[in-house]
Write an enzyme that holds these catalytic residues in place. Structure first.
Site, PDB file in Angstrom:
ATOM      1  N   HIS A 154      89.578  75.865 107.386  1.00 49.52           N
ATOM      2  CA  HIS A 154      90.248  77.171 107.460  1.00 49.52           C
ATOM      3  C   HIS A 154      90.524  77.540 108.916  1.00 49.52           C
ATOM      4  O   HIS A 154      91.633  77.966 109.264  1.00 49.52           O
ATOM      5  CB  HIS A 154      89.369  78.226 106.793  1.00 49.52           C
ATOM      6  CG  HIS A 154      89.828  79.632 106.984  1.00 49.52           C
ATOM      7  ND1 HIS A 154      90.568  80.317 106.042  1.00 49.52           N
ATOM      8  CD2 HIS A 154      89.651  80.500 108.022  1.00 49.52           C
ATOM      9  CE1 HIS A 154      90.820  81.536 106.481  1.00 49.52           C
ATOM     10  NE2 HIS A 154      90.280  81.667 107.691  1.00 49.52           N
ATOM     11  N   GLU A 155      89.514  77.376 109.768  1.00 46.92           N
ATOM     12  CA  GLU A 155      89.698  77.698 111.182  1.00 46.92           C
ATOM     13  C   GLU A 155      90.680  76.735 111.847  1.00 46.92           C
ATOM     14  O   GLU A 155      91.443  77.140 112.742  1.00 46.92           O
ATOM     15  CB  GLU A 155      88.349  77.680 111.908  1.00 46.92           C
ATOM     16  CG  GLU A 155      87.318  78.655 111.361  1.00 46.92           C
ATOM     17  CD  GLU A 155      87.812  80.094 111.307  1.00 46.92           C
ATOM     18  OE1 GLU A 155      88.711  80.458 112.098  1.00 46.92           O
ATOM     19  OE2 GLU A 155      87.307  80.865 110.466  1.00 46.92           O
ATOM     20  N   HIS A 158      94.084  78.109 111.355  1.00 51.17           N
ATOM     21  CA  HIS A 158      94.440  79.130 112.351  1.00 51.17           C
ATOM     22  C   HIS A 158      94.884  78.488 113.662  1.00 51.17           C
ATOM     23  O   HIS A 158      95.823  78.957 114.320  1.00 51.17           O
ATOM     24  CB  HIS A 158      93.239  80.048 112.619  1.00 51.17           C
ATOM     25  CG  HIS A 158      93.010  81.082 111.573  1.00 51.17           C
ATOM     26  ND1 HIS A 158      94.008  81.920 111.117  1.00 51.17           N
ATOM     27  CD2 HIS A 158      91.882  81.425 110.889  1.00 51.17           C
ATOM     28  CE1 HIS A 158      93.511  82.742 110.201  1.00 51.17           C
ATOM     29  NE2 HIS A 158      92.230  82.462 110.048  1.00 51.17           N
ATOM     30  N   GLU A 236      95.107  85.080 106.836  1.00 50.10           N
ATOM     31  CA  GLU A 236      93.950  84.524 106.141  1.00 50.10           C
ATOM     32  C   GLU A 236      94.387  83.730 104.918  1.00 50.10           C
ATOM     33  O   GLU A 236      93.820  82.667 104.622  1.00 50.10           O
ATOM     34  CB  GLU A 236      92.999  85.654 105.734  1.00 50.10           C
ATOM     35  CG  GLU A 236      92.357  86.394 106.904  1.00 50.10           C
ATOM     36  CD  GLU A 236      91.630  85.459 107.856  1.00 50.10           C
ATOM     37  OE1 GLU A 236      90.991  84.494 107.389  1.00 50.10           O
ATOM     38  OE2 GLU A 236      91.710  85.690 109.076  1.00 50.10           O
TER      39      GLU A 236
END
Length: 323
Positions: A154-155, A158, A236
């Site tokens: 997930h990071e 980003h 997100e």
């Protein structure tokens, strides 16, 4: 935003970062101009824009610094430390980050540990080449390897989308604006008599401007929160989709989000200014669990339950209700 491909999203985030920095500089100039008007910048028809010039210099320097030093400031505020090679949990995290860097085709980010028992994670930095992934010790204690891999993915999403640059700049500049407006309020109270003398020589337009300036100073904290919310809420969902793509295991992230959401206490190490960087709201605000225009306007994260439903849909599963 959801209709953009990867490269369009990256280009959009780069452009939006420049827009945010320009707006910040202009806002500081507005604050400086208000000082000039209210604190005696007008002398017998001569306008001395000392405050405006100082604000322009400070604003430009702060914008440039936020790109190059914003990540360090964020990590310092969190008390983040390098991983301990002798700690097996830290070694596992380092290995997972290396795996996800290879899977995403990005340089391996630096690794930092936030000494906090509440589970959470964030990414920061100016670019994929200068990125950092920081996780709390509580996250390492709470998640299994598949769940931790999903959070790291997930990071990495980003980082790949250049969300980190935009959100790091917003975090750094929002802190500067809040500090400036706080100083402005104190100085105005301290210099109240001089301001009253200046009002007499302003004329109607000057008084109108001063009123607008005062409203701007008062509303600045709210505006910065809105800005942070605007740049993070939809991102997100995009990062969740990136995690599912990189790990091919959306249910692992759904399970991780459920554990993080149900942690007992807020993440004490992460303050309001960096909250929008985290995978889940570290402050535990109920607003982020709701939907509607008010939550969309002020919330920094979409509801975790809604994110879990989307992740289960990616796995063609029907999610169980979040307890």
């Amino acid at each position: 935003m959801l209709g953009r491909n990867l490269y369009e999203q990256q280009a959009y985030n780069k452009r939006l970062t420049i827009v945010v920095m320009v707006v910040f500089v202009l806002f500081l100039c507005f604050i400086g101009l208000g000082f000039d008007f209210s604190l005696g910048g007008i002398r017998e028809g001569l306008f001395l824009p000392f405050g405006t010039i100082v604000a322009l210099v400070v604003g430009t320097a702060s914008s440039v610094w936020s790109l190059h030093g914003g990540a360090s400031a964020v990590l310092s505020s969190l008390g983040a430390i390098p991983p301990d090679p002798a700690n097996p949990d830290h070694r596992q995290l380092n290995n997972i980050i290396e795996e996800m860097a290879i899977a995403s085709g990005l340089p391996k980010p630096e690794v930092r540990i936030i000494p906090d028992d509440d589970p959470n994670a964030l990414a920061t930095g100016a670019s994929p080449k200068k990125s950092v992934i920081a996780v709390t010790q509580g996250l390492l204690n709470s998640l299994n390897r598949e769940e931790l891999q999903a959070v790291v993915a997930h990071e990495m999403g980003h980082i790949r989308n250049y969300d980190i640059r935009l959100m790091t700049v917003v975090a750094a500049l929002a802190g500067a604006i809040l500090l400036l407006t706080d100083r402005s309020s104190r100085m105005l109270r301290f210099r109240g008599r001089n301001r009253n003398r200046s009002l007499k020589g302003m004329g109607q337009l000057g008084v109108v401007f001063l009123v607008i300036w005062l409203v701007g100073v008062i509303l600045a904290p709210i505006i910065t929160r809105l800005l942070a919310a605007a740049v993070s809420r939809q991102r997100e969902f995009l990062a969740d989709a990136s995690a599912a793509e990189l790990t091919r295991n959306p249910l692992a992230l759904a399970s991780a989000l459920k554990k993080i959401e149900h942690a007992n206490a807020p993440t004490a190490s992460i303050k309001r200014g960096a909250a929008h960087l985290c995978i889940v709201d570290p402050l535990g605000r109920k607003l982020n669990s709701k939907e509607g225009w008010f939550a969309e306007l002020f919330g920094t994260h979409p509801p975790v339950e809604k994110r879990i439903i989307a992740l289960h849909a990616m796995a063609y599963r029907s999610p169980k209700p979040v307890a």
